[in-house]
Design an enzyme around this catalytic site. Structure first.
Site, PDB file in Angstrom:
ATOM      1  N   GLY A   1      11.769  -3.475  -1.095  1.00 56.38           N
ATOM      2  CA  GLY A   1      12.243  -3.068   0.226  1.00 56.38           C
ATOM      3  C   GLY A   1      13.123  -1.843   0.346  1.00 56.38           C
ATOM      4  O   GLY A   1      13.344  -1.383   1.464  1.00 56.38           O
TER       5      GLY A   1
ATOM      6  N   CYS B   1      29.085  11.676 -15.193  1.00 61.85           N
ATOM      7  CA  CYS B   1      29.518  11.287 -16.539  1.00 61.85           C
ATOM      8  C   CYS B   1      30.876  11.911 -16.873  1.00 61.85           C
ATOM      9  O   CYS B   1      31.745  11.251 -17.443  1.00 61.85           O
ATOM     10  CB  CYS B   1      28.469  11.683 -17.582  1.00 61.85           C
ATOM     11  SG  CYS B   1      26.971  10.675 -17.482  1.00 61.85           S
TER      12      CYS B   1
ATOM     13  N   ASP C   1      13.753   0.947  -8.970  1.00 56.07           N
ATOM     14  CA  ASP C   1      12.707   1.645  -8.223  1.00 56.07           C
ATOM     15  C   ASP C   1      12.962   1.603  -6.722  1.00 56.07           C
ATOM     16  O   ASP C   1      12.847   0.553  -6.090  1.00 56.07           O
ATOM     17  CB  ASP C   1      11.350   0.989  -8.546  1.00 56.07           C
ATOM     18  CG  ASP C   1      10.222   1.600  -7.736  1.00 56.07           C
ATOM     19  OD1 ASP C   1      10.361   2.749  -7.264  1.00 56.07           O
ATOM     20  OD2 ASP C   1       9.187   0.922  -7.582  1.00 56.07           O
ATOM     21  N   GLY C   2      13.318   2.755  -6.162  1.00 55.19           N
ATOM     22  CA  GLY C   2      13.431   2.872  -4.699  1.00 55.19           C
ATOM     23  C   GLY C   2      14.860   2.902  -4.201  1.00 55.19           C
ATOM     24  O   GLY C   2      15.773   2.333  -4.800  1.00 55.19           O
TER      25      GLY C   2
ATOM     26  N   CYS D   1       9.051   2.641   2.871  1.00 57.20           N
ATOM     27  CA  CYS D   1       8.646   1.249   2.755  1.00 57.20           C
ATOM     28  C   CYS D   1       9.104   0.499   4.001  1.00 57.20           C
ATOM     29  O   CYS D   1      10.205   0.716   4.497  1.00 57.20           O
ATOM     30  CB  CYS D   1       9.324   0.692   1.507  1.00 57.20           C
ATOM     31  SG  CYS D   1       9.539  -1.066   1.489  1.00 57.20           S
TER      32      CYS D   1
ATOM     33  N   THR E   1       8.721  -3.016   4.139  1.00 54.50           N
ATOM     34  CA  THR E   1       8.690  -4.443   3.773  1.00 54.50           C
ATOM     35  C   THR E   1       9.797  -5.239   4.460  1.00 54.50           C
ATOM     36  O   THR E   1       9.572  -6.333   4.975  1.00 54.50           O
ATOM     37  CB  THR E   1       8.809  -4.598   2.239  1.00 54.50           C
ATOM     38  OG1 THR E   1       7.666  -3.996   1.659  1.00 54.50           O
ATOM     39  CG2 THR E   1       8.865  -6.047   1.818  1.00 54.50           C
ATOM     40  N   ARG E   2      11.022  -4.681   4.438  1.00 48.03           N
ATOM     41  CA  ARG E   2      12.139  -5.442   5.032  1.00 48.03           C
ATOM     42  C   ARG E   2      11.911  -5.657   6.526  1.00 48.03           C
ATOM     43  O   ARG E   2      12.215  -6.714   7.053  1.00 48.03           O
ATOM     44  CB  ARG E   2      13.457  -4.714   4.788  1.00 48.03           C
ATOM     45  CG  ARG E   2      13.860  -4.783   3.329  1.00 48.03           C
ATOM     46  CD  ARG E   2      15.129  -4.029   3.034  1.00 48.03           C
ATOM     47  NE  ARG E   2      15.380  -4.074   1.592  1.00 48.03           N
ATOM     48  CZ  ARG E   2      16.342  -3.419   0.980  1.00 48.03           C
ATOM     49  NH1 ARG E   2      17.162  -2.643   1.672  1.00 48.03           N
ATOM     50  NH2 ARG E   2      16.491  -3.516  -0.324  1.00 48.03           N
TER      51      ARG E   2
ATOM     52  N   GLY F   1      10.822   9.517  -2.610  1.00 49.22           N
ATOM     53  CA  GLY F   1      11.196  10.480  -1.567  1.00 49.22           C
ATOM     54  C   GLY F   1      11.971  11.691  -2.052  1.00 49.22           C
ATOM     55  O   GLY F   1      11.756  12.802  -1.561  1.00 49.22           O
TER      56      GLY F   1
ATOM     57  N   LYS G   1      -2.532   6.240  -9.033  1.00 53.39           N
ATOM     58  CA  LYS G   1      -3.721   5.654  -9.675  1.00 53.39           C
ATOM     59  C   LYS G   1      -5.042   6.128  -9.074  1.00 53.39           C
ATOM     60  O   LYS G   1      -6.079   5.562  -9.376  1.00 53.39           O
ATOM     61  CB  LYS G   1      -3.626   4.139  -9.652  1.00 53.39           C
ATOM     62  CG  LYS G   1      -3.531   3.561  -8.268  1.00 53.39           C
ATOM     63  CD  LYS G   1      -3.427   2.061  -8.319  1.00 53.39           C
ATOM     64  CE  LYS G   1      -3.631   1.515  -6.925  1.00 53.39           C
ATOM     65  NZ  LYS G   1      -3.744   0.089  -6.850  1.00 53.39           N
TER      66      LYS G   1
ATOM     67  N   ARG H   1       1.246  -3.183  -1.848  1.00 53.24           N
ATOM     68  CA  ARG H   1       2.514  -3.790  -1.452  1.00 53.24           C
ATOM     69  C   ARG H   1       2.265  -4.859  -0.396  1.00 53.24           C
ATOM     70  O   ARG H   1       1.272  -4.815   0.319  1.00 53.24           O
ATOM     71  CB  ARG H   1       3.450  -2.742  -0.859  1.00 53.24           C
ATOM     72  CG  ARG H   1       4.112  -1.871  -1.883  1.00 53.24           C
ATOM     73  CD  ARG H   1       5.268  -2.624  -2.530  1.00 53.24           C
ATOM     74  NE  ARG H   1       5.913  -1.820  -3.533  1.00 53.24           N
ATOM     75  CZ  ARG H   1       5.525  -1.771  -4.801  1.00 53.24           C
ATOM     76  NH1 ARG H   1       4.501  -2.474  -5.216  1.00 53.24           N
ATOM     77  NH2 ARG H   1       6.183  -1.027  -5.654  1.00 53.24           N
TER      78      ARG H   1
HETATM   79  P1  5GP Z   1      11.940   5.975  -2.732  1.00 52.73           P
HETATM   80  O1  5GP Z   1      12.396   6.669  -3.982  1.00 52.73           O
HETATM   81  O2  5GP Z   1      11.061   6.851  -1.902  1.00 52.73           O
HETATM   82  O3  5GP Z   1      13.077   5.393  -1.953  1.00 52.73           O
HETATM   83  O4  5GP Z   1      11.087   4.713  -3.195  1.00 52.73           O
HETATM   84  C1  5GP Z   1       9.918   4.858  -3.987  1.00 52.73           C
HETATM   85  C2  5GP Z   1       9.286   3.490  -4.190  1.00 52.73           C
HETATM   86  O5  5GP Z   1       8.878   2.918  -2.940  1.00 52.73           O
HETATM   87  C3  5GP Z   1       8.008   3.509  -4.981  1.00 52.73           C
HETATM   88  O6  5GP Z   1       8.186   3.690  -6.356  1.00 52.73           O
HETATM   89  C4  5GP Z   1       7.395   2.150  -4.630  1.00 52.73           C
HETATM   90  O7  5GP Z   1       7.927   1.104  -5.398  1.00 52.73           O
HETATM   91  C5  5GP Z   1       7.847   1.955  -3.197  1.00 52.73           C
HETATM   92  N1  5GP Z   1       6.727   2.187  -2.265  1.00 52.73           N
HETATM   93  C6  5GP Z   1       5.873   3.250  -2.235  1.00 52.73           C
HETATM   94  N2  5GP Z   1       4.993   3.143  -1.216  1.00 52.73           N
HETATM   95  C7  5GP Z   1       5.283   1.987  -0.591  1.00 52.73           C
HETATM   96  C8  5GP Z   1       4.712   1.318   0.536  1.00 52.73           C
HETATM   97  O8  5GP Z   1       3.792   1.773   1.200  1.00 52.73           O
HETATM   98  N3  5GP Z   1       5.277   0.128   0.894  1.00 52.73           N
HETATM   99  C9  5GP Z   1       6.338  -0.410   0.191  1.00 52.73           C
HETATM  100  N4  5GP Z   1       6.809  -1.580   0.574  1.00 52.73           N
HETATM  101  N5  5GP Z   1       6.905   0.212  -0.876  1.00 52.73           N
HETATM  102  C10 5GP Z   1       6.379   1.381  -1.260  1.00 52.73           C
END
Ligand code: 5GP
Length: 347
Positions: free
Chosen positions: A181, A316, A219-220, A186, A188-189, A243, A79, A286
């Site tokens: 998480g 598949c 997502d994630g 991230c 968060t956890r 990632g 954004k 976040r």
């Molecule tokens: P990945 O595919 O890298 O495992 O996860 C991507 C997701 O991590 C993103 O789409 C978003 O939801 C989340 N995310 C991205 N940046 C941050 C952050 O700084 N803190 C947290 N808690 N989540 C994030």
């Protein structure tokens, strides 16, 4: 205080059981999906993988690469692009493969409304991302945006439980983003102790969403192509990747060399790095901080995408699904956490 005793699973805790198949080759598998969104009424046809709206991932270059190489996946643009650059990008590129992202801050909303004023009918999908998808304030925000843009597809989150998925769908969300998480950058956890094992979150949230005619985006937490297949097998309609798509030529980040190896910096959107770069604007992205890592430089993203899509096709064929749509129906998960952890040496 309450303890929930039922077992909750992550990607690493399961494998997909192979099934008898009549298919000759993975080339025969159709990995596109067709959806009609509940509220916008718009149709979607493509590979339901979305590059996350993060620096280094949700970039113009990523979107251009997907378009140029006819990879039918989409990109949630981060954004932080200025309005003029967004207008130019949308003028020059097909918006079908792009989600326009906003947070819950007024600036983002104003920028989006100004964009729509300048270029009506260009944006057909938005990604609405907040610190905490559980806040009442967020539900109210979703309702406001739904009223402002009744015919635009809204993806919003993040949440991890069925009742909140239902609330968001009833508030006007077409696609609920699921995951608290699991992200690779991230924390968060660690910082809050809050989270939910991602595979179980997908299973439970998909069930809730589908019951109301809504969709979910997992997502994630995907680190290898097999995780993406597991997410689809669990019922995800879309899968968002951060990632796995970081560290490419399309990241719009500097490639640095350390001891003869090339790396690209990758960071969470609420990490110190992101906050310093974008000033105050990302603090509420976040609930907690994200971290900063140097990921190995991986070259052109189209090779990575080929790998990912090849992996999903192969899943598949192993379970006899002719299309991605059939994958979840043909998925039986086997719980293997003990063995897998031993194989990969995890605790
Ligand atoms: P990945 O595919 O890298 O495992 O996860 C991507 C997701 O991590 C993103 O789409 C978003 O939801 C989340 N995310 C991205 N940046 C941050 C952050 O700084 N803190 C947290 N808690 N989540 C994030």
């Amino acid at each position: 205080m309450r303890i929930e005793e039922s077992i909750k699973l992550d990607f690493k805790d399961v494998l997909i059981r192979p099934k008898r198949s009549t298919m000759a080759s993975r080339k025969d598998v159709d990995i596109t999906r067709e959806y009609e969104f509940k509220w916008s009424g718009r149709k979607y046809n493509g590979v339901p993988i979305i590059a996350a709206n993060m620096d280094g991932v949700g970039t113009f270059d990523m979107a251009k690469s997907f378009i140029d190489n006819d990879i039918k996946a989409s990109v949630a643009l981060h954004k932080h692009y200025p309005l003029e650059e967004l207008v130019k990008f949308f003028d020059e590129n097909d918006p079908a493969s792009v989600w326009y992202s906003i947070g819950m801050v007024k600036n983002d909303q104003d920028k989006m409304l100004e964009f729509i004023k300048q270029r009506p009918n260009k944006i057909d999908k938005i990604c609405l991302d907040v610190a905490n998808g559980y806040s009442e304030h967020f539900v109210e925000f979703v309702k406001t945006v739904r009223e402002q843009v009744p015919d635009i597809t809204i993806m919003a989150g993040n949440v991890v439980t069925g009742e909140m998925v239902e609330e968001l769908i009833l508030a006007g969300v077409d696609v609920v983003k699921v995951g608290i998480g699991p992200g690779s950058v991230c924390t968060t956890r660690k910082m809050t102790g809050v989270g939910y094992p991602q595979l179980s979150a997908i299973i439970e949230c998909a069930d809730a969403a589908h019951g109301l005619g809504g969709l979910i985006c997992a997502d994630g937490g995907c680190t290898i192509p097999g995780d993406i297949s597991k997410a689809f097998g669990a019922g995800a309609d879309f899968v968002m990747l951060g990632g796995m798509l970081a560290g490419h030529d399309q990241s719009e980040q500097e490639v640095v060399e350390k001891d003869g190896e090339k790396f690209v910096r990758f960071y969470g959107m609420s990490s110190d790095t992101a906050m310093t770069k974008h000033k105050g604007g990302v603090a509420e992205y976040r609930a907690s901080e994200g971290k900063t890592v140097d990921v190995p430089y991986k070259g052109d993203v189209s090779a990575t995408m080929q790998d990912i899509l090849g992996g999903i096709r192969s899943t598949c064929t192993y379970v006899g699904a002719r299309s991605l749509k059939e994958l979840s129906k043909r998925t039986t998960f086997i719980r293997v956490s003990q063995q897998i952890n031993e194989i990969f040496g995890k605790s």
